[in-house]
Design a protein around this motif. Structure first.
Motif, PDB file in Angstrom:
ATOM      1  N   LEU A 384      30.153  42.187  38.690  1.00 46.63           N
ATOM      2  CA  LEU A 384      30.974  41.849  39.239  1.00 46.63           C
ATOM      3  C   LEU A 384      30.939  40.273  38.630  1.00 46.63           C
ATOM      4  O   LEU A 384      32.184  39.625  39.200  1.00 46.63           O
ATOM      5  CB  LEU A 384      30.786  42.182  40.528  1.00 46.63           C
ATOM      6  N   THR A 387      33.482  41.289  35.557  1.00 50.20           N
ATOM      7  CA  THR A 387      34.586  41.252  36.206  1.00 50.20           C
ATOM      8  C   THR A 387      35.375  39.959  36.920  1.00 50.20           C
ATOM      9  O   THR A 387      37.108  40.551  36.961  1.00 50.20           O
ATOM     10  CB  THR A 387      34.028  43.059  36.465  1.00 50.20           C
ATOM     11  N   MET A 388      34.618  39.891  37.615  1.00 58.30           N
ATOM     12  CA  MET A 388      35.187  38.723  39.146  1.00 58.30           C
ATOM     13  C   MET A 388      34.587  37.343  38.496  1.00 58.30           C
ATOM     14  O   MET A 388      34.273  37.142  39.864  1.00 58.30           O
ATOM     15  CB  MET A 388      35.107  39.699  40.151  1.00 58.30           C
ATOM     16  N   CYS A 392      37.532  32.474  39.686  1.00 63.51           N
ATOM     17  CA  CYS A 392      38.584  32.781  40.177  1.00 63.51           C
ATOM     18  C   CYS A 392      38.254  33.555  41.370  1.00 63.51           C
ATOM     19  O   CYS A 392      39.063  33.245  42.792  1.00 63.51           O
ATOM     20  CB  CYS A 392      39.050  34.323  38.739  1.00 63.51           C
ATOM     21  N   TYR A 393      36.640  34.043  42.020  1.00 65.87           N
ATOM     22  CA  TYR A 393      37.045  34.825  43.204  1.00 65.87           C
ATOM     23  C   TYR A 393      35.548  33.936  43.534  1.00 65.87           C
ATOM     24  O   TYR A 393      34.336  34.788  43.293  1.00 65.87           O
ATOM     25  CB  TYR A 393      36.420  36.258  42.789  1.00 65.87           C
ATOM     26  N   ARG A 395      32.427  33.141  45.785  1.00 64.81           N
ATOM     27  CA  ARG A 395      31.631  33.595  47.272  1.00 64.81           C
ATOM     28  C   ARG A 395      31.038  33.099  48.228  1.00 64.81           C
ATOM     29  O   ARG A 395      31.028  31.491  47.682  1.00 64.81           O
ATOM     30  CB  ARG A 395      30.457  34.542  46.411  1.00 64.81           C
ATOM     31  N   ASP A 513      38.755  46.712  36.493  1.00 64.85           N
ATOM     32  CA  ASP A 513      39.848  46.268  37.051  1.00 64.85           C
ATOM     33  C   ASP A 513      39.364  46.638  38.933  1.00 64.85           C
ATOM     34  O   ASP A 513      39.948  47.401  39.101  1.00 64.85           O
ATOM     35  CB  ASP A 513      41.412  46.882  37.088  1.00 64.85           C
ATOM     36  N   ALA A 515      39.763  46.664  41.292  1.00 62.64           N
ATOM     37  CA  ALA A 515      40.662  46.165  42.803  1.00 62.64           C
ATOM     38  C   ALA A 515      40.611  46.290  43.628  1.00 62.64           C
ATOM     39  O   ALA A 515      40.655  45.068  44.950  1.00 62.64           O
ATOM     40  CB  ALA A 515      41.656  47.120  42.384  1.00 62.64           C
ATOM     41  N   LYS A 518      38.431  43.087  45.037  1.00 62.07           N
ATOM     42  CA  LYS A 518      39.238  42.166  44.809  1.00 62.07           C
ATOM     43  C   LYS A 518      39.684  41.568  45.942  1.00 62.07           C
ATOM     44  O   LYS A 518      39.483  41.104  46.987  1.00 62.07           O
ATOM     45  CB  LYS A 518      39.798  41.932  43.423  1.00 62.07           C
ATOM     46  N   ALA A 522      38.833  39.007  48.490  1.00 62.48           N
ATOM     47  CA  ALA A 522      40.447  38.261  48.887  1.00 62.48           C
ATOM     48  C   ALA A 522      40.264  38.021  50.488  1.00 62.48           C
ATOM     49  O   ALA A 522      40.533  36.635  51.452  1.00 62.48           O
ATOM     50  CB  ALA A 522      41.698  38.520  48.628  1.00 62.48           C
TER      51      ALA A 522
END
Length: 534
Positions: A384, A387-388, A392-393, A395, A513, A515, A518, A522
């Motif tokens: 993760l 891929t994340m 961008c994401y 924690r 991805d 999803a 994500k 979010a």
């Protein structure tokens, strides 16, 4: 009722939940078994075990705050690699969870045999009456877990305060009453060498004791403030557990009469050995402490059994909510409890008592299965992070040096799994093969094939499991009871290279991805906007 789990768990409840799992039957039997395997070097075994679990705790601290879900141990592989990997890991997790409560029930009955004879044979195996007593205890664990989680945690909190107080009191009392420094050197600090230390980590109850930290992980979906509370609960419980067990091991070694060591650590013997701390207290004339210890021999394992039945039904619930199993497992009672999971955990726990009717036999399987499942968190974190990206994401809780820490945690977990020995590896491999065959047949009948499965994210699990099984069986006889084809050094080198290769392959096999992950992170960012580091 089909609503969500109630967020009633605060930081104190989570810490006590994990400590309730860590301080169970492990403290009653672990120091004795570790001393027999490693002598005074058993202190190193507790340090190694604590270090290994602490690494995994750091990994879970990031993952559970970013994705606070019930049954996180199987939900996380689903987010990073898809349903098939999560399904396979749920079998392993289930094996470890379903055998935890039976292990604690067996511990209660084993200690009770000291004053109510006939429950256990001289070899530590449950008799017919002992089996029935263990089943009755499992039924009590299940009944308590039909209550709302806040009530269960309140009961566990009261029990855990007792469970922490008695071991701490025992360590202090023994250290003050009698301490023989010569016990640490008379037969050598590490009489059985490095192999004895490693064996103590994996098979004496050391790792089994520490695996209780998972309780806070499994209650992540019910935490009121996951960003703040989960890291404190997960990491704090492991540190407190290590300090307590180190003190107990030191006190146990120092309190032994030199006569009990006349034939060496491997043949350690004294009156009351089946209840080691109570036996020592009796021999030292501390009858008041012996009485407290016999009471605690029921309270501590029972408390751990209760909290084990808190996690197991939530595993069933998570599997139902994640779409990994069908049926009523995702339904909740009016109290917000996955009641079907509670009943299933009880029934299957009784079945597991039949082939594993002794404490030592059960904990080896529990330890290996737990580390197999915990190690998967490292795979999920590394995947993760790729891929994340955190840029961008972000924690809510961001682990520094996350990739090396997760990689080291995975490698250390694999070492301990192999150290549990060839027999344990054979049992787990047979279990996985049987369940996999049944699953394949079911998928074939229901769907006409396997095209619907996310095989690309899970194919690597087959060589991973097979590799660990092979290494345990090829390992040195004095460590893994294998064929001896690999020496200690050769096994270590091969296992490190194998673990790194599996990590690289597994990370690349993750969902390109993710999803669902994500969307989940979010949502958590809306609730918990700030990120923290340790």
């Amino acid at each position: 009722m089909s609503g969500g789990l109630k967020r009633d768990a605060g930081v104190l409840g989570l810490i006590l939940a994990s400590l309730g799992g860590i301080v169970g039957s492990g403290w009653l039997f672990g120091p004795l078994n570790a001393a027999k395997s490693a002598g005074p070097a058993s202190l190193i075994a507790w340090a190694i075990g604590g270090f290994a679990i602490l690494l995994l705790a750091f990994v879970y601290a990031e993952l559970t705050t970013a994705f606070p879900r019930a049954g996180a141990v199987i939900a996380l592989p689903k987010l990073s690699h898809g349903k098939l990997l999560a399904t396979v890991m749920s079998w392993v997790v289930l094996l470890g969870y379903l055998t935890s409560a039976p292990a604690e029930a067996t511990a209660v009955v084993t200690y009770a045999n000291n004053y109510y004879h006939g429950l256990v044979s001289p070899g530590g195996v449950l008799s017919q009456s002992g089996f029935l007593a263990a089943v009755a205890l499992l039924a009590m664990f299940a009944l308590i877990n039909t209550l709302a989680i806040r009530l269960v945690l309140r009961i566990n909190g009261i029990v855990t305060i007792w469970k922490l107080a008695i071991p701490a009191l025992t360590a202090i009392a023994l250290l003050l009453a009698r301490f023989h420094p010569s016990n640490f050197t008379a037969h050598g600090f590490a009489p059985h060498g490095v192999a004895g230390i490693f064996s103590a980590v994996a098979t004496s109850g050391v790792i089994y004791a520490y695996t209780g930290f998972r309780q806070a992980v499994e209650l992540a979906g019910e935490s009121r403030h996951p960003k703040r509370d989960l890291p404190i609960a997960i990491i704090g419980s492991v540190v407190i557990g290590f300090l307590l067990y180190a003190a107990l091991q030191t006190a146990f070694i120092g309190a032994l009469s030199p006569h009990a060591l006349a034939q060496g650590w491997g043949k350690l013997h004294f009156t009351g050995l089946s209840g080691p701390f109570a036996g020592l207290a009796t021999l030292m004339g501390m009858s008041w402490l012996a009485v407290l210890l016999y009471i605690d021999s029921a309270v501590s394992p029972a408390g751990t059994g209760i909290i084990a039945y808190t996690s197991t039904p939530r595993l069933f619930y998570a599997a139902g909510r994640e779409g990994l199993v069908r049926g009523p497992f995702a339904r909740l009672s009016g109290a917000g409890v996955p009641i079907v999971g509670v009943l299933a955990a009880f029934a299957i726990g009784v079945i597991f008592l039949l082939p594993l009717p002794s404490w030592r036999a059960i904990i080896k399987v529990v330890s290996a299965a737990a580390l197999l499942s915990y190690g998967m968190a490292s795979v999920s974190l590394i995947t993760l992070r790729r891929t994340m990206p955190v840029a961008c994401y972000p924690r809510p809780f961001q682990l520094p040096l996350a990739i090396p820490v997760a990689g080291l945690a995975f490698i250390v977990a694999n070492f301990i799994i192999v150290w549990t020995g060839a027999h344990t590896a054979n049992v787990i491999m047979l279990y996985v093969l049987i369940v996999a065959a049944l699953y394949a047949i079911t998928q074939r009948v229901m769907y006409g094939g396997f095209g619907h499965l996310e095989i690309a994210g899970a194919w690597w699990i087959a060589p991973y499991f097979a590799g660990l099984w092979a290494l345990a069986n090829l390992g040195p006889k004095n460590l893994t009871a294998g064929t001896g084809a690999l020496s200690d050094a050769a096994l270590s080198v091969v296992l490190v290279l194998f673990s790194v290769a599996i990590l690289i392959i597994a990370a690349r096999a993750g969902l390109p991805d993710p999803a669902e992950a994500k969307a989940s992170i979010a949502t958590s960012q809306v609730q918990i906007p700030a990120a923290t580091k340790i």
